[in-house]
Design an enzyme around this catalytic site. Structure first.
Site, PDB file in Angstrom:
ATOM      1  N   ARG A  62       0.825  -1.216   0.000  1.00 34.53           N
ATOM      2  CA  ARG A  62       0.000   0.000   0.000  1.00 34.53           C
ATOM      3  C   ARG A  62       0.857   1.264   0.000  1.00 34.53           C
ATOM      4  NH1 ARG A  62      -3.328  -0.889   4.653  1.00 34.53           N
ATOM      5  NH2 ARG A  62      -1.801   0.333   5.804  1.00 34.53           N
ATOM      6  N   TYR A 117     -14.341  22.437 -10.350  1.00 31.83           N
ATOM      7  CA  TYR A 117     -14.893  21.154 -10.820  1.00 31.83           C
ATOM      8  C   TYR A 117     -16.014  20.732  -9.871  1.00 31.83           C
ATOM      9  CZ  TYR A 117     -14.634  16.116 -11.981  1.00 31.83           C
ATOM     10  OH  TYR A 117     -14.906  14.822 -12.330  1.00 31.83           O
ATOM     11  N   ASP A 189      -6.147  23.113  -8.938  1.00 33.31           N
ATOM     12  CA  ASP A 189      -6.429  22.027  -9.870  1.00 33.31           C
ATOM     13  C   ASP A 189      -5.852  22.451 -11.216  1.00 33.31           C
ATOM     14  OD1 ASP A 189      -7.538  20.237 -11.702  1.00 33.31           O
ATOM     15  OD2 ASP A 189      -9.346  19.950 -10.492  1.00 33.31           O
ATOM     16  N   LYS A 214      -6.788  12.277 -17.113  1.00 30.79           N
ATOM     17  CA  LYS A 214      -6.960  13.070 -18.336  1.00 30.79           C
ATOM     18  C   LYS A 214      -5.704  12.978 -19.205  1.00 30.79           C
ATOM     19  CE  LYS A 214     -10.970  14.113 -16.576  1.00 30.79           C
ATOM     20  NZ  LYS A 214     -11.208  15.208 -15.653  1.00 30.79           N
TER      21      LYS A 214
HETATM   22  C1  LIG Z   1     -11.926  15.043 -14.370  1.00 28.59           C
HETATM   23  C2  LIG Z   1     -11.496  16.106 -13.462  1.00 28.59           C
HETATM   24  C3  LIG Z   1     -11.254  15.843 -12.126  1.00 28.59           C
HETATM   25  C4  LIG Z   1     -11.505  14.506 -11.506  1.00 28.59           C
HETATM   26  O1  LIG Z   1     -10.751  13.484 -12.064  1.00 28.59           O
HETATM   27  P1  LIG Z   1     -11.232  11.955 -11.964  1.00 28.59           P
HETATM   28  O2  LIG Z   1     -10.021  11.180 -12.252  1.00 28.59           O
HETATM   29  O3  LIG Z   1     -12.315  11.820 -12.999  1.00 28.59           O
HETATM   30  O4  LIG Z   1     -11.768  11.746 -10.578  1.00 28.59           O
HETATM   31  C5  LIG Z   1     -10.806  16.878 -11.328  1.00 28.59           C
HETATM   32  N1  LIG Z   1     -10.615  18.112 -11.833  1.00 28.59           N
HETATM   33  C6  LIG Z   1     -10.841  18.406 -13.120  1.00 28.59           C
HETATM   34  C7  LIG Z   1     -10.594  19.784 -13.606  1.00 28.59           C
HETATM   35  C8  LIG Z   1     -11.306  17.415 -13.975  1.00 28.59           C
HETATM   36  O5  LIG Z   1     -11.562  17.720 -15.247  1.00 28.59           O
END
Ligand SMILES: *Cc1c(COP(=O)(O)O)cnc(C)c1O
Length: 399
Positions: A62, A117, A189, A214
């Site tokens: 872990r 988000y 973010d 992403k």
């Molecule tokens: C998709 C996204 C997230 C979350 O990511 P996941 O892997 O889908 O949980 C957070 N912030 C932004 C800006 C996003 O586009």
């Protein structure tokens, strides 16, 4: 003589080179180019003395493994010298929530951009509220005036630029200066730009978050979150991740590292095609506005140009009002744009959005229908042809 491992921290090299070299050491793995995937929970100690004195490179599946080390080292090399460590989490949302939990305690207050988000907002409204942390949402364009919203118990300011549906740019250095003057931690973010196109830590951010799902993954086949921390925030972040028992499966980490190797070339293409499609939309009579900070006409362009070194392939448009039948005709006529959430993969995508459903600090009245596009790696001429057909179907359904 031992050769210098290719992952030796060499920040003199350009990011494109670090993307290729960081986080791997072929000499330690029989010459194989990529790190092997270690599936494992238990790690055996060879002797009683090793067991009783906890002497081992790794202690449990872990925590650190060769795969977490490889991916975290590669990301750390990409972030540059201000990065003290990178936490790997099972999703982008887990990266947002873990980063927030690492700095907040009961009785604290957090400032969160109204463009955040949406699931991050839900985490603040549900979980943080339950834990005794209050949230105030602020206008993403607030800049240094965020100082006026700081309370004595404000511990953190959460930013996201550009907003992942509405694309407002935030003045991160001004916000960071105001937050740091009051000893608050700045989170961002940074999924849209990635560390390649925005050096978040270098612009005053203390905890820089990526939805690795992403662009890092890049192939729509894994879930991953990453948080890059500076020296001020790293230990609390790592301890929070470990205390909560959060970890990522080794196959996802291996695929993410594979995605990272091509991030530079993929992003360059996403940027180029994204701008071409954004400019094409800007000239179409069906379109009211294009929301893309790299366009000269965008209200956030000056900040983007000052702070960012590139743009990815995600932007929005506001369609002039049409009937729902016309909107459906447009979407159903598209053959190269998948309709689906998430983004950052090789394929083009579209969704319909309406920020008015959830905003609380600012009004969202765009005067038309919000559509968000992710421009993938297809031939851009083919994409424009597909969109042309879509708009023809929209116009046909209008009659
Ligand atoms: C998709 C996204 C997230 C979350 O990511 P996941 O892997 O889908 O949980 C957070 N912030 C932004 C800006 C996003 O586009």
């Amino acid at each position: 003589m031992a050769k210098k491992p290719v992952n030796s921290p060499d920040t003199a090299r350009k990011a494109a080179t670090r993307l290729v070299t960081a986080g791997r050491d072929p000499a330690s793995q029989h010459g194989f180019v990529n790190p092997p995937v270690f599936h494992g929970s238990t790690i055996l100690y060879p002797t009683a003395d090793d067991l009783l004195t906890h002497r081992s490179r790794y202690s449990y599946g872990r925590k650190d493994t060769p795969n977490t080390e490889a991916l975290a080292q590669a990301l750390q090399a990409l972030e540059g010298p201000a990065c003290a460590g990178v936490a790997l989490l099972p999703s982008g949302l887990a990266a947002c929530s873990t980063a927030l939990l690492s700095v907040l305690s009961a009785g604290d207050h957090v400032l969160v951009t109204d463009s955040v988000y949406r699931p991050t907002r839900q985490f603040c409204d549900d979980m943080l509220a339950r834990l005794g942390v209050t949230t105030t949402y602020y206008d993403p364009l607030i800049g240094g005036r965020i100082a006026e919203l700081m309370q004595p118990n404000t511990r953190a300011v959460f930013t996201e630029a550009p907003g992942s549906q509405s694309f407002e740019m935030q003045d991160i250095p001004a916000i960071a200066a105001a937050a740091h003057a009051r000893n608050a931690v700045v989170l961002m973010d940074n999924t849209w730009a990635t560390p390649l196109y925005f050096d978040a830590l270098g612009h005053g951010v203390d905890l820089s978050i990526q939805a690795g799902t992403k662009y890092i993954g890049g192939h729509s086949d894994l879930m991953l979150g990453t948080v890059s921390a500076n020296a001020r925030t790293w230990k609390r972040l790592r301890d929070t991740m470990w205390t909560m028992g959060l970890c990522v499966g080794p196959d996802d980490m291996s695929n993410a590292l594979r995605g990272l190797r091509t991030l530079g070339v993929r992003l360059a293409r996403h940027q180029e095609s994204g701008l071409a499609v954004a400019r094409w939309f800007a000239a179409r009579p069906e379109v009211l506005r294009v929301l893309h900070p790299a366009l000269e006409s965008d209200p956030g362009h000056a900040i983007w140009k000052r702070d960012f070194t590139g743009a990815s392939g995600l932007f929005s448009i506001i369609l002039k009002p049409v009937s729902e039948a016309a909107l459906r005709a447009f979407l159903d006529a598209l053959t190269l744009f998948g309709m689906g959430y998430s983004w950052g993969g090789f394929e083009s995508l579209v969704i319909v959005f309406d920020c008015a459903e959830y905003r609380t600090a600012t009004q969202w009245e765009p005067g038309g229908i919000g559509l968000r596009f992710h421009i993938g790696l297809e031939d851009v001429g083919d994409l424009l042809g597909d969109l042309e057909n879509g708009l023809a179907a929209l116009n046909g359904a209008k009659q």
